[in-house]
Write a protein that holds these residues in place. Sequence first.
Motif, PDB file in Angstrom:
ATOM      1  N   PRO A 365      29.275  53.073  46.060  1.00 45.99           N
ATOM      2  CA  PRO A 365      29.132  52.498  47.627  1.00 45.99           C
ATOM      3  C   PRO A 365      29.190  51.243  47.747  1.00 45.99           C
ATOM      4  CG  PRO A 365      26.828  53.444  46.801  1.00 45.99           C
ATOM      5  CD  PRO A 365      28.008  53.599  45.587  1.00 45.99           C
ATOM      6  N   GLY A 366      29.589  50.642  48.857  1.00 40.61           N
ATOM      7  CA  GLY A 366      29.374  49.019  49.245  1.00 40.61           C
ATOM      8  C   GLY A 366      30.471  48.325  48.300  1.00 40.61           C
ATOM      9  N   ALA A 367      31.545  48.611  48.152  1.00 43.44           N
ATOM     10  CA  ALA A 367      32.818  48.100  47.351  1.00 43.44           C
ATOM     11  C   ALA A 367      32.705  46.702  47.780  1.00 43.44           C
ATOM     12  CB  ALA A 367      33.833  48.990  47.229  1.00 43.44           C
ATOM     13  N   ASP A 368      32.837  45.665  47.072  1.00 44.68           N
ATOM     14  CA  ASP A 368      33.154  44.284  47.387  1.00 44.68           C
ATOM     15  C   ASP A 368      33.725  43.722  46.195  1.00 44.68           C
ATOM     16  OD1 ASP A 368      33.129  41.737  48.423  1.00 44.68           O
ATOM     17  OD2 ASP A 368      30.930  41.466  48.261  1.00 44.68           O
ATOM     18  N   PRO A 369      35.263  43.762  45.996  1.00 48.91           N
ATOM     19  CA  PRO A 369      35.792  43.374  44.789  1.00 48.91           C
ATOM     20  C   PRO A 369      35.693  41.939  44.681  1.00 48.91           C
ATOM     21  CG  PRO A 369      37.305  44.984  46.130  1.00 48.91           C
ATOM     22  CD  PRO A 369      36.058  44.767  46.847  1.00 48.91           C
ATOM     23  N   VAL A 376      41.147  36.137  41.201  1.00 46.54           N
ATOM     24  CA  VAL A 376      41.635  37.230  40.249  1.00 46.54           C
ATOM     25  C   VAL A 376      40.703  38.441  40.309  1.00 46.54           C
ATOM     26  CG1 VAL A 376      42.987  35.308  38.875  1.00 46.54           C
ATOM     27  CG2 VAL A 376      40.681  35.805  38.366  1.00 46.54           C
ATOM     28  N   ILE A 377      41.196  39.284  39.728  1.00 48.72           N
ATOM     29  CA  ILE A 377      40.493  40.558  39.224  1.00 48.72           C
ATOM     30  C   ILE A 377      40.481  41.332  38.030  1.00 48.72           C
ATOM     31  CG2 ILE A 377      42.039  42.137  40.205  1.00 48.72           C
ATOM     32  CD1 ILE A 377      39.515  43.390  41.678  1.00 48.72           C
ATOM     33  N   TYR A 378      39.382  41.489  37.438  1.00 54.29           N
ATOM     34  CA  TYR A 378      39.309  41.958  35.904  1.00 54.29           C
ATOM     35  C   TYR A 378      40.190  43.128  35.760  1.00 54.29           C
ATOM     36  CZ  TYR A 378      37.496  44.389  31.909  1.00 54.29           C
ATOM     37  OH  TYR A 378      37.601  45.237  30.722  1.00 54.29           O
ATOM     38  N   ASP A 379      41.205  43.023  34.763  1.00 55.00           N
ATOM     39  CA  ASP A 379      42.464  44.061  34.633  1.00 55.00           C
ATOM     40  C   ASP A 379      42.263  44.799  33.335  1.00 55.00           C
ATOM     41  OD1 ASP A 379      44.644  45.461  35.950  1.00 55.00           O
ATOM     42  OD2 ASP A 379      45.698  44.620  34.403  1.00 55.00           O
ATOM     43  N   SER A 422      46.768  43.636  46.350  1.00 51.24           N
ATOM     44  CA  SER A 422      46.045  44.956  46.794  1.00 51.24           C
ATOM     45  C   SER A 422      44.445  44.962  46.703  1.00 51.24           C
ATOM     46  CB  SER A 422      46.628  46.341  45.890  1.00 51.24           C
ATOM     47  OG  SER A 422      46.126  46.263  44.641  1.00 51.24           O
ATOM     48  N   PHE A 423      44.001  44.155  46.191  1.00 48.37           N
ATOM     49  CA  PHE A 423      42.519  43.782  46.329  1.00 48.37           C
ATOM     50  C   PHE A 423      42.554  42.416  47.229  1.00 48.37           C
ATOM     51  CE2 PHE A 423      42.302  45.928  42.106  1.00 48.37           C
ATOM     52  CZ  PHE A 423      41.352  46.777  42.326  1.00 48.37           C
ATOM     53  N   PRO A 424      41.334  42.091  47.822  1.00 46.96           N
ATOM     54  CA  PRO A 424      41.348  41.172  48.677  1.00 46.96           C
ATOM     55  C   PRO A 424      41.710  39.682  47.872  1.00 46.96           C
ATOM     56  CG  PRO A 424      39.326  42.595  48.907  1.00 46.96           C
ATOM     57  CD  PRO A 424      40.290  43.094  47.753  1.00 46.96           C
ATOM     58  N   PRO A 520      55.053  35.786  46.609  1.00 45.84           N
ATOM     59  CA  PRO A 520      55.796  36.075  47.566  1.00 45.84           C
ATOM     60  C   PRO A 520      55.268  36.506  48.881  1.00 45.84           C
ATOM     61  CG  PRO A 520      56.476  37.347  45.692  1.00 45.84           C
ATOM     62  CD  PRO A 520      55.228  36.534  45.158  1.00 45.84           C
ATOM     63  N   ALA A 521      55.911  36.481  49.886  1.00 51.09           N
ATOM     64  CA  ALA A 521      55.363  36.651  51.214  1.00 51.09           C
ATOM     65  C   ALA A 521      54.647  37.747  51.399  1.00 51.09           C
ATOM     66  CB  ALA A 521      56.263  36.257  52.332  1.00 51.09           C
ATOM     67  N   ASN A 522      55.218  39.071  50.636  1.00 52.01           N
ATOM     68  CA  ASN A 522      54.650  40.365  50.680  1.00 52.01           C
ATOM     69  C   ASN A 522      53.682  40.411  49.630  1.00 52.01           C
ATOM     70  OD1 ASN A 522      56.631  40.429  48.768  1.00 52.01           O
ATOM     71  ND2 ASN A 522      57.612  42.350  49.574  1.00 52.01           N
ATOM     72  N   GLY A 523      53.320  39.489  48.872  1.00 50.86           N
ATOM     73  CA  GLY A 523      52.730  39.616  47.456  1.00 50.86           C
ATOM     74  C   GLY A 523      51.111  40.193  47.726  1.00 50.86           C
TER      75      GLY A 523
END
Length: 523
Positions: A365-369, A376-379, A422-424, A520-523
């Motif tokens: 609960p409370g997701a906040d990437p 960046v995000i851990y992958d 797809s993440f903030p 890209p603009a849709n990235g």
Amino acid sequence: MGEQQGSGTNRRRFLGLAVGTAAALSACGPGGGRPAGPAAAELGTQPSAVTPRPSPSATQAENERPGNADWGVSAAGPQQAVEGFADRVSVLPGEQFGLHVSTTAPGFTVSAYRMGWYGGARARLVWRSERVPGSRQPDATVDQRTRTVRTGWARTTTVDTKGWPEGSYLLRLDAEGGAGQRFVPITVRSRSTTGKTVIVNAVATWQAYNEWGGYNLYNGPTGGLATRSLEVTFDRPYKYDDGAGLFLVYEAPLIALAERLGIPLAYTTGVDLAREPELLHGAAAVVSLGHDEYWSPEQRQHVTAARDAGTNVAILGANCCYRRVRFEPSELGPDRTVVCYKGAYADDPGYRAGKPATTDFRAQPGADPESSLLGVIYDGYPVDAPYVVTNPGHWLFAGTGVKSGDSFPHLVGVEYDRVITSFPTPRPIEILAHSPVVCEGRHSFADSAYYTTPGGAGVFASGTMRWVEALDAHGPGGSKADHGMDARAGELTRKVTENLLRAFAAGPAAKAHPANDNLPANG
């Protein structure tokens, strides 16, 4: 780090204190199955000028003093020969703290070394104790509910820091008769950060991986998650052979470089950032070092507020701000227990009382990437891959001579981050290096990225956990200590980091170095 319940993962030495061991992990990081991000577009090949060198500072004056090349642990001896901990994570200059020491020797001495540059010696002896009588303290106990290791050790001696400069310190315990040596880390934190670059010691992460007494936040006696601790305390030594936790691998090389540059520096810890909302007020920049995984919501809130006010942020590692923790008191004082139930958060009495779940920031609960702050995000984990430059004209590469496609073996590892929109994801954002990786059979990329904010801040993320380690890479390659990184990787990371620190020390970086979005603009 990512993990699965019941995977039996032993993470104690994962991050390659010399070897970068990749223990069994059935899924390669939380980014598995997500679409691959865009390749970075080139922005030209001529780097712009970097910010001029700031005026001399107290940091520079300190580092002009002679150092002590003999500061290290040269004869650790048996684990129980001598070991200890401080009853404060940090102190202000002039404050006292207690040392709790257990030793098989009849006595020991304490030597306080301030870590820095000092002409390459890396440390200066600031204080040394008289002989302190020693004794063997009682065996630790384990709390049955949380599997927290508790020492219950009595205070052995009190240390007064009067006259000690601000900085990161290692106290070396030397058992009488050469029986053994160990470090005890402590931060002498800065009273003010205004106009300074703030070095943050990632003490919560050190403690999360500390398996002293047989338990940490990853493993228990079975070597897996089922018997791990749900809470860990600073009231115990660090198990690693020298007692310094993760400091020497993931933090000391950056401190040496920053102090060599002579830019104005301040020192603190993640615990202090969480406790003091105004601590970063007026700071030029804040620096997260090689492995800074465990943050409290308060720490994240305060760093984000500083960024929004124009304080630059440098993330010189990967897997940063991944775990959400809570600090609670121990028998020795406030904020000395790190609570992180992870997937078992529903069993946490604090969560049931209405506090945030101590699980991953991106998880419910409370997701906040974490990407909303880092870019960046851990992958994933584990990887070992070349670092591939894709934007050689970026100002951070000024003076490196790099060209598009230049590759630096082993610089990406053992964990990595990337831009995944797809993440903030803050915009505008630039990708500087877009490095192909294969993680447990899954193809992905590690990204170095830079973005700027409306408030003027610049934010840089290296995208690899080996960035700080690489600062000390000088050899031809093949050294286990450097994961095979060679002098080219060292030269690259040192120059880029120097460009970064100088520019960030000059104030809000967006004014001189606005990000030019290359997604890209849709990235």
